[in-house]
Scaffold this active site. Structure first.
Site, PDB file in Angstrom:
ATOM      1  CB  THR A   1     -25.077 117.907 -24.186  1.00 50.80           C
ATOM      2  OG1 THR A   1     -25.401 119.165 -24.410  1.00 50.80           O
ATOM      3  CG2 THR A   1     -25.076 117.307 -25.529  1.00 50.80           C
ATOM      4  CG  ASP A   2     -28.874 121.091 -22.171  1.00 52.39           C
ATOM      5  OD1 ASP A   2     -28.037 121.303 -23.106  1.00 52.39           O
ATOM      6  OD2 ASP A   2     -29.024 121.599 -21.633  1.00 52.39           O
ATOM      7  CD  GLU A   3     -26.202 122.562 -27.319  1.00 51.76           C
ATOM      8  OE1 GLU A   3     -25.255 122.337 -28.301  1.00 51.76           O
ATOM      9  OE2 GLU A   3     -25.029 122.704 -26.320  1.00 51.76           O
TER      10      GLU A   3
HETATM   11  P1  NAD Z   1     -13.807 120.515 -22.747  1.00 57.11           P
HETATM   12  O1  NAD Z   1     -13.860 120.893 -23.817  1.00 57.11           O
HETATM   13  O2  NAD Z   1     -13.352 122.032 -21.544  1.00 57.11           O
HETATM   14  O3  NAD Z   1     -12.239 119.155 -22.569  1.00 57.11           O
HETATM   15  C1  NAD Z   1     -12.926 118.302 -23.743  1.00 57.11           C
HETATM   16  C2  NAD Z   1     -11.759 117.548 -23.157  1.00 57.11           C
HETATM   17  O4  NAD Z   1     -11.522 116.533 -23.871  1.00 57.11           O
HETATM   18  C3  NAD Z   1     -10.384 118.115 -23.292  1.00 57.11           C
HETATM   19  O5  NAD Z   1      -9.230 118.034 -22.348  1.00 57.11           O
HETATM   20  C4  NAD Z   1      -9.285 117.676 -24.417  1.00 57.11           C
HETATM   21  O6  NAD Z   1      -8.512 117.762 -24.725  1.00 57.11           O
HETATM   22  C5  NAD Z   1     -10.439 116.504 -24.489  1.00 57.11           C
HETATM   23  N1  NAD Z   1     -10.348 115.641 -25.577  1.00 57.11           N
HETATM   24  C6  NAD Z   1     -11.238 116.669 -27.066  1.00 57.11           C
HETATM   25  N2  NAD Z   1     -10.822 115.204 -28.141  1.00 57.11           N
HETATM   26  C7  NAD Z   1     -10.097 114.224 -27.861  1.00 57.11           C
HETATM   27  C8  NAD Z   1     -10.265 112.700 -28.176  1.00 57.11           C
HETATM   28  N3  NAD Z   1     -10.150 112.529 -29.434  1.00 57.11           N
HETATM   29  N4  NAD Z   1      -9.255 111.978 -27.572  1.00 57.11           N
HETATM   30  C9  NAD Z   1      -9.193 111.999 -25.831  1.00 57.11           C
HETATM   31  N5  NAD Z   1      -9.534 113.491 -25.250  1.00 57.11           N
HETATM   32  C10 NAD Z   1      -9.788 114.548 -26.064  1.00 57.11           C
HETATM   33  O7  NAD Z   1     -15.111 120.173 -22.217  1.00 57.11           O
HETATM   34  P2  NAD Z   1     -16.043 119.941 -21.375  1.00 57.11           P
HETATM   35  O8  NAD Z   1     -17.213 121.544 -21.548  1.00 57.11           O
HETATM   36  O9  NAD Z   1     -15.193 119.273 -19.996  1.00 57.11           O
HETATM   37  O10 NAD Z   1     -17.229 119.193 -21.798  1.00 57.11           O
HETATM   38  C11 NAD Z   1     -16.865 117.817 -20.781  1.00 57.11           C
HETATM   39  C12 NAD Z   1     -18.052 116.737 -21.815  1.00 57.11           C
HETATM   40  O11 NAD Z   1     -19.293 116.620 -20.950  1.00 57.11           O
HETATM   41  C13 NAD Z   1     -17.921 116.903 -23.274  1.00 57.11           C
HETATM   42  O12 NAD Z   1     -18.720 114.987 -23.842  1.00 57.11           O
HETATM   43  C14 NAD Z   1     -19.109 117.847 -23.825  1.00 57.11           C
HETATM   44  O13 NAD Z   1     -20.172 117.407 -25.030  1.00 57.11           O
HETATM   45  C15 NAD Z   1     -20.326 117.316 -22.405  1.00 57.11           C
HETATM   46  N6  NAD Z   1     -21.252 118.838 -22.358  1.00 57.11           N
HETATM   47  C16 NAD Z   1     -20.649 119.837 -21.411  1.00 57.11           C
HETATM   48  C17 NAD Z   1     -21.327 120.445 -21.082  1.00 57.11           C
HETATM   49  C18 NAD Z   1     -20.870 122.288 -20.864  1.00 57.11           C
HETATM   50  O14 NAD Z   1     -21.508 123.289 -20.521  1.00 57.11           O
HETATM   51  N7  NAD Z   1     -19.745 122.289 -21.035  1.00 57.11           N
HETATM   52  C19 NAD Z   1     -22.603 120.609 -20.668  1.00 57.11           C
HETATM   53  C20 NAD Z   1     -23.110 119.378 -21.182  1.00 57.11           C
HETATM   54  C21 NAD Z   1     -22.693 118.434 -21.959  1.00 57.11           C
HETATM   55  O1  DAU Z   2     -26.364 122.897 -23.288  1.00 54.63           O
HETATM   56  C1  DAU Z   2     -24.706 122.420 -23.188  1.00 54.63           C
HETATM   57  C2  DAU Z   2     -23.874 122.889 -24.178  1.00 54.63           C
HETATM   58  O2  DAU Z   2     -23.503 123.773 -23.164  1.00 54.63           O
HETATM   59  C3  DAU Z   2     -22.610 121.428 -23.878  1.00 54.63           C
HETATM   60  O3  DAU Z   2     -23.061 120.844 -24.241  1.00 54.63           O
HETATM   61  C4  DAU Z   2     -21.775 122.510 -24.936  1.00 54.63           C
HETATM   62  O4  DAU Z   2     -20.300 121.707 -25.199  1.00 54.63           O
HETATM   63  C5  DAU Z   2     -21.373 123.680 -23.907  1.00 54.63           C
HETATM   64  O5  DAU Z   2     -20.075 124.557 -24.690  1.00 54.63           O
HETATM   65  C6  DAU Z   2     -22.812 124.707 -23.890  1.00 54.63           C
HETATM   66  O6  DAU Z   2     -23.539 125.499 -25.460  1.00 54.63           O
HETATM   67  P1  DAU Z   2     -23.868 126.744 -25.754  1.00 54.63           P
HETATM   68  O7  DAU Z   2     -23.450 126.616 -27.212  1.00 54.63           O
HETATM   69  O8  DAU Z   2     -24.896 126.484 -25.382  1.00 54.63           O
HETATM   70  O9  DAU Z   2     -22.547 127.108 -25.222  1.00 54.63           O
HETATM   71  P2  DAU Z   2     -21.961 128.657 -25.269  1.00 54.63           P
HETATM   72  O10 DAU Z   2     -20.964 128.937 -23.639  1.00 54.63           O
HETATM   73  O11 DAU Z   2     -20.831 127.929 -26.755  1.00 54.63           O
HETATM   74  O12 DAU Z   2     -22.847 129.715 -25.474  1.00 54.63           O
HETATM   75  C7  DAU Z   2     -24.394 129.917 -24.826  1.00 54.63           C
HETATM   76  C8  DAU Z   2     -25.096 130.489 -25.189  1.00 54.63           C
HETATM   77  O13 DAU Z   2     -24.510 132.125 -25.362  1.00 54.63           O
HETATM   78  C9  DAU Z   2     -25.428 130.863 -26.793  1.00 54.63           C
HETATM   79  O14 DAU Z   2     -27.079 130.904 -26.970  1.00 54.63           O
HETATM   80  C10 DAU Z   2     -25.129 131.300 -27.476  1.00 54.63           C
HETATM   81  C11 DAU Z   2     -24.805 132.907 -26.641  1.00 54.63           C
HETATM   82  N1  DAU Z   2     -23.361 133.722 -26.849  1.00 54.63           N
HETATM   83  C12 DAU Z   2     -22.409 132.417 -27.024  1.00 54.63           C
HETATM   84  C13 DAU Z   2     -21.143 133.192 -26.868  1.00 54.63           C
HETATM   85  C14 DAU Z   2     -19.600 131.994 -26.896  1.00 54.63           C
HETATM   86  C15 DAU Z   2     -23.742 135.402 -26.500  1.00 54.63           C
HETATM   87  O15 DAU Z   2     -23.761 135.451 -27.257  1.00 54.63           O
HETATM   88  N2  DAU Z   2     -21.549 134.896 -27.458  1.00 54.63           N
HETATM   89  C16 DAU Z   2     -20.265 135.016 -27.040  1.00 54.63           C
HETATM   90  O16 DAU Z   2     -19.376 134.843 -27.318  1.00 54.63           O
END
Ligand code: NAD
Ligand code: DAU
Length: 342
Positions: free
Chosen positions: A123-125
């Site tokens: 992740t970019d985080e």
């Molecule tokens: P998500 O939470 O929607 O899905 C995660 C999946 O992983 C689920 O299906 C869950 O059942 C499975 N999982 C969790 N723990 C597990 C384990 N121990 N063994 C096997 N499966 C397991 O996540 P997402 O948003 O689709 O993110 C996918 C990947 O991308 C993650 O690695 C996350 O860190 C990364 N990522 C997400 C975002 C975003 O904005 N959603 C951005 C950057 C990177």
């Molecule tokens: O940047 C990549 C990441 O983006 C991924 O690695 C993570 O898995 C994904 O969850 C996401 O993280 P964020 O914390 O950025 O996403 P989230 O949707 O939780 O929040 C987005 C922004 O909105 C953040 O600044 C927090 C804010 N927020 C979030 C929620 C859920 C609110 O203000 N209110 C809310 O209810």
């Protein structure tokens, strides 16, 4: 070629699986997923009857199950993770177990077999807040939350396995994804579904945080480009390259959702901020663009299409939101946010 996709029942993983099976007729996919609260087999319904698709319910931290699932696979894409920052504040241990130890178990199993490519989705985080400019793949890591620190630990172990043991690894650092099938705890699906139900839309702090919103299909095609054309041992940022000032701050995203649904501004509810809340993320995607990847969605169009998808697919999200597990989390995270302020 068979690909093992861990975490493939989640949001981005399931998009990657659906797109891979549609695009590559000769490919086969095994999904290994623990089906945590975020894993949902309904996300894989469109490919459930495809003969090239196989599902294994297991934990990436279970070495035996992972070894069995890897049999016959040429590539691994690891999406499996605990992913929600707020949950990592409430229950950090789960993040260390899966995002660090689970990733390491998967790495070890992959290196014991003749895997051709192992792609770790990070992740970019991991860069921490970037107040101006954009993070390059060479920048130092400075994670702020237990989530981002666990993801940094996981990817560093993958890169160490590449250097020490010759694991043919690649790392992708992705920006915020949004789109269909995203679990309604993250900002965009939570606010869309709350707005549909005339429930308050919680905005953390002043709502001026900025994210690099990237449509999930562009995120998945970025991963595909790195998996097939990236150089082993390298790191690639994935994110929407639209100009920074065309990507709105959180409060503007929330207001746009209300506008698209014809709902009143009075649904906005300012709540206590997330601790260590990163103000802004932005990644430089020139390296990925150099592989020929091009995104297809502007945020403006992608958000409107996403709002329509949630409005048209209540049968997907209503059972999740009305479930006990989700309601317990929602109450814990939002009912007393003053706990975060202490
Ligand atoms: P998500 O939470 O929607 O899905 C995660 C999946 O992983 C689920 O299906 C869950 O059942 C499975 N999982 C969790 N723990 C597990 C384990 N121990 N063994 C096997 N499966 C397991 O996540 P997402 O948003 O689709 O993110 C996918 C990947 O991308 C993650 O690695 C996350 O860190 C990364 N990522 C997400 C975002 C975003 O904005 N959603 C951005 C950057 C990177
Ligand atoms: O940047 C990549 C990441 O983006 C991924 O690695 C993570 O898995 C994904 O969850 C996401 O993280 P964020 O914390 O950025 O996403 P989230 O949707 O939780 O929040 C987005 C922004 O909105 C953040 O600044 C927090 C804010 N927020 C979030 C929620 C859920 C609110 O203000 N209110 C809310 O209810």
């Amino acid at each position: 070629m068979r690909i093992l996709v861990t975490g493939g029942a989640g949001f981005i993983g399931s998009e990657f699986v659906r797109a891979t099976l549609e695009r590559y007729a000769a490919d086969e996919v095994t999904v290994l997923d623990k089906l945590t609260y975020a894993g949902n087999l309904a996300n894989l319904d469109p490919v459930a009857d495809d003969m090239r698709f196989r599902f294994v319910e297991a934990d990436i931290a279970n070495a035996e199950a992972v070894e069995r699932a890897l049999d016959g696979c040429a590539m691994v894409v690891n999406f499996a993770a605990e992913t929600h920052v707020d949950r990592s504040i409430l229950d950090p241990d789960a993040f260390v177990k899966t995002d660090v130890l689970g990733t390491w178990t998967l790495c070890q199993a992959a290196r014991a077999q003749a895997i051709q490519r192992f792609l770790q989705v990070s992740t970019d985080e991991v860069y921490g807040a970037v107040l101006s400019g954009a993070s390059s793949e060479l920048d130092r890591l400075d994670p702020s939350s237990p989530y981002s620190a666990s993801k940094a630990g996981g990817e560093l172990l993958v890169l160490a396995a590449a250097k020490t043991f010759g694991l043919p690894a690649l790392v992708v650092r992705g920006a915020n994804a949004y789109g269909p099938y995203q679990y309604p705890e993250k900002l965009i699906p939570l606010h869309i579904t709350n707005a549909i139900d005339d429930q308050p839309l919680p905005v953390y702090g002043d709502g001026q945080q900025r994210r690099q919103w990237t449509h999930v299909s562009d995120f998945a095609s970025g991963i595909d480009a790195v998996l097939r054309q990236g150089r082993v041992g390298e790191i690639y940022n994935v994110g929407n390259p639209e100009a920074d000032d065309t990507l709105p701050v959180n409060l503007t995203v929330t207001r746009r959702i209300l506008e698209l649904l014809g709902k009143p501004e009075s649904l906005v509810e300012y709540v206590v901020d997330r601790p260590a809340h990163d103000r802004r993320y932005r990644v430089d995607t020139s390296k990925l663009l150099g592989l020929g990847w091009r995104p297809r969605w502007s945020f403006e169009d992608g958000l409107a299409a996403t709002v329509r998808w949630y409005a048209d697919n209540e049968a997907w999200w209503r059972p999740i939101k009305s479930g006990e597990r989700h309601q317990a989390y929602y109450a814990q995270n939002y009912a007393d946010r003053s706990a975060f302020a202490r």
